[in-house]
Design an enzyme around this catalytic site. Structure first.
Site, short mmCIF file in Angstrom:
data_model
loop_
_atom_site.label_atom_id
_atom_site.label_comp_id
_atom_site.label_asym_id
_atom_site.label_seq_id
_atom_site.Cartn_x
_atom_site.Cartn_y
_atom_site.Cartn_z
N SER A 54 0.80 -1.23 0.00
CA SER A 54 0.00 0.00 0.00
C SER A 54 0.83 1.27 0.00
O SER A 54 0.27 2.37 -0.05
CB SER A 54 -0.92 0.00 1.23
N ASP B 238 -17.63 -0.13 0.09
CA ASP B 238 -16.76 -1.27 0.41
C ASP B 238 -17.50 -2.24 1.33
O ASP B 238 -17.65 -1.97 2.53
CB ASP B 238 -15.49 -0.77 1.11
#
Length: 626
Positions: A327, A351
Site C-alpha cells: 500500500s 466497500d
C-alpha cells in the site's frame, strides 16, 4: 739390394715453412680485423644501445603507490581511512628456490595450509617483472623479528611498511561505503596498468567502487640504483605520488545509528533522503558485515559463514532487495486517478469488504474483511482501503498506471551514484507478453493497484518516490556524494519533473498522507502520537506467500519467513519537508505497528534537537576535622 737414402731438400722445406707462416699471418690478421670490427660495432656504432641496457641493469624504476582518499560523513566522521601495516613481500625473480623459501616461511611463521594456499594464489597473480608481491599482511612484531633474524636465509623476502584500508565504523556503513580488495585477474585486464603500478587494491562495492577514479590518486616513481643482487643502493630521482581525493558524503552517522537501533535485530532496510538535494542521509541494510575482512583477503571460513548465512548479510537490501511495495504506492495511484480524470477527490466507493469485477465471481478482499462502507479518497488513504484502490485501478487500466508510475521512478534505476542498483519491476502488457508470453488480465491490474502481483521495488525507489511527492514533482536523484565540485557523476539524464494537470492535487494528496499519520482512523496514528510537528506517510503490508480465496491470514500457522513484510514511507515536516524515509521490515507483518515507529524515530532524530546529556553528579568530599 739396399734402398737408396733420400737426400733432404732444405730449400723445398724452407719454402713450405715460409708459406705456412704467411698463411698463419693472414689468418691472424683477418681474425684480428674481425675482432676489431666487432669491437668498433659494439663500442662505437651501438654505444647508445648497450649503454642503455647497462644502465637498466643498474638503475630500476620503482612505482610508488598513492595514498587512497579518505571518506567522511557529512559531519566529518571518518568512514574509510588508511592505516599503516607491515606486509611480507616476495620478489620472485630474486628467490633462488621458491618452494624451499615458502617451506622455510611456513616453519618460521607457523603458517597453516590455508595461509600457504593463499600465499601461492597471490604469487600466481599477473604482475610486472621484479615487482614485489605482498603475500601476508598485518605482521606481528614476533613475525617481523623472526624474518629479520633469518634474513640471510630469505633472499628476495622483505618486510615493508604500507598503508592498508580500514573502516572504523565496521559493519555500520558496509553496504553504502563498500570495501576495497585485491585486484583480480579479470580486473587486471581492464585497468590501466601504468596508473595502478605498485597498487594491489581496487574498490569492489559501494562508494569505493563508484568513485574509484577519484579515490585512487596518481602513482609516483623513483629511480633507484641496485647492485647485482637487486638490493637498492641509492635513490637517483623521485616523483611524488598524488594522493586520492577525500570524499564527503551526505550520510549522517548519528541518524544511521538511530535507524539501526530502531530496526533492531530484524531483517530489513531503512533509507532516509533529504528531499531538497536528494542526499542520502541514512542507508541501512540489516544484517550487515564487517568490510575489514575483505581488504587483505577474507579466509574461506569467514566467507563461507557470510555466504551461507540464511539472513544473507552480504545482500544489499537497500538497492538490490526487490519487494512488493504494497500500500505504500497508493498515493501515487490516487494521483494518477486525479490526473487522468477517472475519479475526483470526493467520489465515493462502497466497500462491503471485497471487490468484484463485472461478470466475475472472484472476490478481491479488503484487509478489513467487514468493509468500511462508503469511502472517498481521503478516507481510503487513511484506512488504506483496498476495495477503493481495486476500483480505481480498474478505472485507470494497466497502461495508464504504468505510464504514470514510471514517472516516479518505479521500475527504473533512480540513483545518481549508488552502485549495483536494481531497476525493480513496474509491469505492463508489453513486459508480460515478452517475458511470460501471456496476455494481461484485468485481475492483475487490480492487484497492481495495491502494490502486489508482479510489481517489485527497492526501498531506495520507495524513498525516492516519497521525496518526489514532498518536492511536488521536482526530481532530485538520490546521491551519496556531497562535495562533487564538478567531478561527480553526470546528471544530464535526470528525468523530467512530474507535472500535474492540476498542481493543487499535490497538496491534496499530501493532506491525505497527513491523515494517515494524524487522522482518527489513520493506520499510523499511534506512531505519530505526541509529535510536535506534522508528518505525512503511508503504511503498507505486502504478502510473501499467497492466501487461498476465502482463507484468512493466520500468522501463527505460517513460518516466520513466510509472514507479510511491513513497510512505511513518509516525510516531515509537511510544510517544509526536510527528510523522507522508507522502511521495510522483512516478515514484520504490520506496517503501522512495526515499520511506522521506525520512521517516527528517524523523524525525531533529524528534526528535534538532540537531548543534552545529563550532568554527572558532583562528588562531595566530606570535610574531616583534625
Amino acid at each position: 739390394m739396399a734402398k737408396p737414402i733420400r737426400i733432404k731438400d732444405h730449400l723445398n722445406e724452407a719454402g713450405i715453412v715460409q708459406r705456412r707462416i704467411i698463411l698463419a699471418t693472414v689468418v691472424i690478421v683477418l681474425l684480428s680485423g674481425v675482432l676489431l670490427a666487432r669491437m668498433f660495432w659494439l663500442q662505437v656504432v651501438q654505444y647508445e644501445h648497450h649503454a642503455t641496457l647497462s644502465e637498466n641493469n643498474r638503475v630500476h624504476v620503482q612505482p610508488i603507490p598513492p595514498a587512497r582518499g579518505r571518506i567522511y560523513d557529512r559531519n566529518g566522521v571518518v568512514l574509510a581511512e588508511n592505516r599503516p601495516s607491515f606486509s611480507l613481500n616476495i620478489t620472485r625473480e630474486r628467490v633462488p628456490d621458491l618452494e624451499t623459501t615458502v617451506a622455510l616461511l611456513q616453519s618460521l611463521l607457523e603458517l597453516d595450509d590455508e595461509d600457504i594456499n593463499q600465499l601461492h594464489r597471490r604469487l600466481g597473480q599477473r604482475r610486472r617483472p621484479f615487482e614485489a608481491v605482498p603475500v601476508m599482511f598485518n605482521l606481528t612484531e614476533d613475525q617481523i623479528a623472526r624474518i629479520a633474524v633469518n634474513q640471510f636465509r630469505l633472499p628476495g623476502i622483505e618486510v615493508q611498511a604500507s598503508f592498508v584500508r580500514h573502516y572504523p565504523q565496521a559493519e555500520h556503513f558496509a553496504h553504502a561505503v563498500g570495501y576495497v580488495g585485491r585486484i583480480n585477474e579479470r580486473e587486471m585486464e581492464t585497468i590501466d596498468r601504468v596508473a595502478y603500478a605498485g597498487t594491489h587494491y581496487i574498490g569492489k562495492t559501494g562508494v569505493e567502487r563508484f568513485y574509484e577514479h577519484l579515490l585512487h590518486g596518481k602513482v609516483g616513481y623513483e629511480e633507484v640504483e641496485t647492485n647485482a643482487r637487486g638490493r637498492v643502493l641509492r635513490v637517483l630521482k623521485r616523483t611524488e605520488p598524488e594522493s586520492g581525493r577525500d570524499l564527503t558524503l551526505h550520510l549522517d552517522s548519528r541518524l544511521q545509528a538511530v535507524a539501526e537501533e530502531a530496526l533492531g535485530n530484524r531483517r530489513g532496510a531503512v533509507v532516509a533522503i533529504e528531499p531538497k538535494t536528494g542526499g542520502v542521509l541514512a542507508y541501512v541494510s540489516q544484517p550487515s558485515f564487517n568490510p575489514n575482512l575483505f581488504v587483505t583477503g577474507i579466509s574461506h571460513a569467514d566467507y563461507g559463514e557470510l555466504r551461507d548465512s540464511i539472513d544473507q548479510p552480504l545482500f544489499n537490501r537497500v538497492v538490490r532487495g526487490l519487494y512488493p511495495p504494497g500500500s505504500t504506492i497508493k498515493q501515487i495511484v490516487a494521483l494518477a486517478g486525479l490526473d487522468y480524470g477517472v475519479t475526483t477527490r470526493t467520489a465515493r466507493v462502497y466497500d462491503p469488504g471485497f471487490y468484484q469485477l463485472p461478470n466475475n465471481s472472484h472476490k478481491y478482499r479488503n484487509w478489513n474483511r467487514y468493509g468500511d462502507g462508503w469511502v472517498d479518497m481521503e478516507l481510503a488513504m487513511a484506512r488504506s482501503n483496498d476495495t477503493y484502490f481495486y476500483d480505481l485501478a480498474h478505472k485507470l487500466g494497466i497502461d495508464r498506471m504504468h505510464e504514470f508510475m514510471t514517472k516516479f521512478g518505479l521500475g527504473t534505476r533512480v540513483s545518481l551514484d549508488i552502485f549495483e542498483e536494481s531497476a525493480g519491476l513496474m509491469p505492463s502488457r508489453e513486459w508480460k507478453r515478452a517475458s511470460r508470453r501471456q496476455p494481461w488480465y484485468p485481475g492483475e491490474t487490480l492487484i497492481t493497484g495495491i502494490g502486489q502481483g508482479y510489481m517489485l521495488s527497492t526501498p531506495l525507489q520507495l524513498a525516492h518516490s516519497t521525496a518526489l511527492i514532498a518536492n511536488r514533482g521536482v526530481w532530485k536523484r538520490p546521491r551519496l556524494l556531497a562535495d562533487a565540485d564538478g567531478q561527480g557523476p553526470d546528471e544530464s539524464d535526470t528525468p523530467e519533473n512530474v507535472v500535474l494537470r492540476n498542481p493543487s492535487d499535490w497538496d491534496f494528496i499530501i493532506r491525505t498522507m497527513e491523515t494517515v499519520m494524524h487522522g482518527e482512523r489513520g493506520t499510523a496514528r499511534s506512531a505519530a502520537a505526541g509529535a510536535p510537528y506534522r508528518m505525512a506517510g503511508k503504511t503498507g503490508t505486502a504478502q510473501v506467500v499467497a492466501i487461498a480465496q476465502g482463507a484468512r491470514y493466520d500468522s501463527a500457522a505460517l513460518r516466520e519467513r513466510h509472514r507479510d513484510h511491513a513497510l512505511f514511507v513518509g516525510f516531515a515536516p509537511v510544510d517544509d519537508p526536510q527528510i523522507a524515509v522508507a522502511v521495510m521490515v522483512e516478515n514484520g507483518e504490520s506496517g503501522g505497528r512495526v515499520a511506522a515507529p521506525v520512521g517516527r524515530m528517524l523523524f525525531d532524530a533529524w528534526l528535534l534537537p538532540e537531548p543534552e546529556p545529563e550532568p554527572e553528579p558532583e562528588s562531595i568530599e566530606e570535610e574531616v576535622t583534625p
